[in-house]
Design an enzyme around this catalytic site. Structure first.
Site, mmCIF file in Angstrom:
data_model
loop_
_atom_site.group_PDB
_atom_site.id
_atom_site.type_symbol
_atom_site.label_atom_id
_atom_site.label_comp_id
_atom_site.label_asym_id
_atom_site.label_seq_id
_atom_site.Cartn_x
_atom_site.Cartn_y
_atom_site.Cartn_z
ATOM 1 N N LYS A 1 116.206 -67.288 5.004
ATOM 2 C CA LYS A 1 116.693 -66.545 3.841
ATOM 3 C C LYS A 1 115.706 -66.555 2.680
ATOM 4 C CE LYS A 1 121.544 -66.443 4.932
ATOM 5 N NZ LYS A 1 121.799 -67.412 6.020
HETATM 6 C C1 LIG Z 1 122.527 -67.146 7.080
HETATM 7 C C2 LIG Z 1 122.131 -67.860 8.296
HETATM 8 C C3 LIG Z 1 122.374 -67.330 9.559
HETATM 9 C C4 LIG Z 1 123.150 -66.053 9.765
HETATM 10 O O1 LIG Z 1 122.468 -64.916 9.316
HETATM 11 P P1 LIG Z 1 123.268 -63.558 9.055
HETATM 12 O O2 LIG Z 1 122.269 -62.616 8.490
HETATM 13 O O3 LIG Z 1 124.370 -63.879 8.086
HETATM 14 O O4 LIG Z 1 123.821 -63.114 10.369
HETATM 15 C C5 LIG Z 1 121.904 -68.021 10.664
HETATM 16 N N1 LIG Z 1 121.244 -69.197 10.533
HETATM 17 C C6 LIG Z 1 121.008 -69.743 9.331
HETATM 18 C C7 LIG Z 1 120.297 -71.040 9.267
HETATM 19 C C8 LIG Z 1 121.433 -69.099 8.177
HETATM 20 O O5 LIG Z 1 121.178 -69.639 6.995
#
Ligand SMILES: *Cc1c(COP(=O)(O)O)cnc(C)c1O
Length: 430
Positions: A107
């Site tokens: 993210k």
């Molecule tokens: C947010 C997140 C996900 C899921 O991603 P999405 O875009 O919400 O499907 C998977 N793994 C981790 C570590 C995350 O922080």
């Protein structure tokens, strides 16, 4: 490039307007009017291109005239300044490690890109900006870090009390400055509802500019395409199967978008935990949202995936073509833990629970489809999750940034999942 609303009741918007608004008034999601095509030359030239150049080439058509090219190039460079290694785990399976950024999860890419876009776009405005974000674990840290000390912006983070790991909580609650963290006595879905209520609060919006930093914002969603190209840059052989640990489906939807633009891939797998709304949809054709249940892969504990409508849009709401491109599976906590042990014992590789869900879904797929090879996205560093220590008895080497974090003090405001309480905090902070 213009963006239309998936509900089709709000007017279309430029990139700038879509970023600033976050979500259209009709409560749909912004979606690009056209999908750019990246030619065969772009794909065959990946290995010779730098990561910032790839990022720039991929995002440029989506940004259009909203940001000057030189500024956009700088934004790309600052966004992808860390590594995205593709690590081979076995003959058939490689891990795309997306945890080498400042908060140790994928993210960071979307959050860094968005914060810098918003900073550039709000330089033109005099109004104060509040960025509100609901987090199931990783988003909040990445956003807080991306926006920390950005002038003219206040960041409000909502996270579910007791449902994030120790490292995640410290990343959320120790920055201070322009970052306010609210600990909500409820679930992630409660946090998301509160954020949506604030975004829809006309009275509040009259006083201050409010926007969202969740993956629904196009400036967070679209740059997630970058690392799928970085994976291909490091890949040899026929197009891989790509397994994406999924919750709100933002990440996989970015991968599917890249695929629609020309990224070679044999198939995508939405690897979900016990929150199996998407896998159920893929077999029944019906979407039934349900309350989220807590699992080991807590950043994927989502009962009503917000990017689902974008996935549908990408396939023009054609269920048969969707099922051809995409598979969705649900992996239990038991299987997640077993996979972590198996991969550690067999290959000495430490998976975090999210990556383990991706690995398991991929390994199962490859077993059913001999001759294929694949990549799973390792979406976060194992050190972020207390369960890794409990299951494996080790978390590998602790990064320096985490050692430092452990010495800091948590600061948060606890609230009930009631909008009035959030509003009170917002109003006293403006
Ligand atoms: C947010 C997140 C996900 C899921 O991603 P999405 O875009 O919400 O499907 C998977 N793994 C981790 C570590 C995350 O922080």
């Amino acid at each position: 490039m213009h963006y239309f609303s998936t509900n089709r009741k709000s007017p279309s918007a430029s990139f700038e307007d879509a970023v600033l608004k976050g979500q259209p008034d009709d409560a749909g999601l912004y979606f690009p009017e056209t999908i750019p095509t990246l030619g065969a030359n772009f794909i065959s030239g990946l290995a010779q291109s730098s990561n910032e150049q790839i990022a720039f080439d991929v995002i440029k058509p989506f940004v259009g005239e909203s940001i000057p090219e030189d500024v956009l190039f700088d934004i790309c460079r600052e966004t992808v300044y860390f590594n995205f290694p593709l690590v081979r785990i076995s003959e058939l399976i490689s891990s795309l490690e997306l945890f080498h950024g400042p908060t140790l999860a994928f993210k960071d890419v979307g959050a860094r890109f968005m914060s810098r876009c918003l900073q550039h776009l709000s330089l033109k405005r005099s109004e104060k900006t509040i960025v509100i974000v609901a987090t199931s674990g990783d988003t909040g840290g990445a956003v807080a870090n991306g926006f920390h000390n950005v002038e003219g912006v206040e960041v409000v983070i909502l996270y579910p009390k007791g449902r994030v790991s120790k490292v995640q909580e410290l990343q959320l609650t120790t920055l201070g400055g322009n970052v306010i963290t609210l600990e909500v006595r409820g679930s992630f879905d409660d946090c998301q509802t509160l954020a949506k209520q604030a975004l829809a609060d006309v009275g509040l919006r009259r006083k201050v500019f409010v926007t969202s930093a969740n993956s629904i914002n196009v400036a967070r969603w679209l740059p997630q395409q970058f690392y799928y190209f970085y994976a291909l840059k490091q890949w040899e052989g026929p197009p891989p199967v790509v397994s994406v640990p999924s919750g709100n489906l933002g990440n996989i939807c970015a991968g599917l978008l890249a695929n629609a633009s020309g990224l070679p891939a044999t198939k995508f797998i939405a690897a979900c935990n016990e929150n199996d709304v998407m896998p159920r949809f893929m077999t029944s054709g019906e979407l039934l949202a349900r309350p989220a249940v807590a699992t080991l892969s807590n950043a994927m504990d989502v009962g009503s995936p917000s990017n689902f409508v974008r996935v549908l849009e990408l396939f023009d709401n054609q269920f048969p073509t969707l099922t051809e491109r995409l598979e969705a599976v649900s992996i239990s906590d038991e299987s997640t833990a077993e996979t972590m042990l198996e991969v550690y014992n067999d290959f000495g590789y430490i998976l975090d629970p999210h990556g383990a869900v991706g690995y398991r879904a991929l390994a199962d797929h490859l077993e059913r489809n001999p001759g294929r090879k694949g990549i799973f996205l390792e979406t976060a560093h194992p050190v972020k999750f207390d369960s890794v220590m409990e299951i494996l008895g080790t978390q590998g080497e602790i990064p320096v940034s985490v050692k430092e974090l452990l010495t800091r003090e948590k600061r948060s405001i606890e609230i009930e999942p009631e909008y009035e309480q959030l509003k009170e905090v917002l109003l006293t902070r403006i």
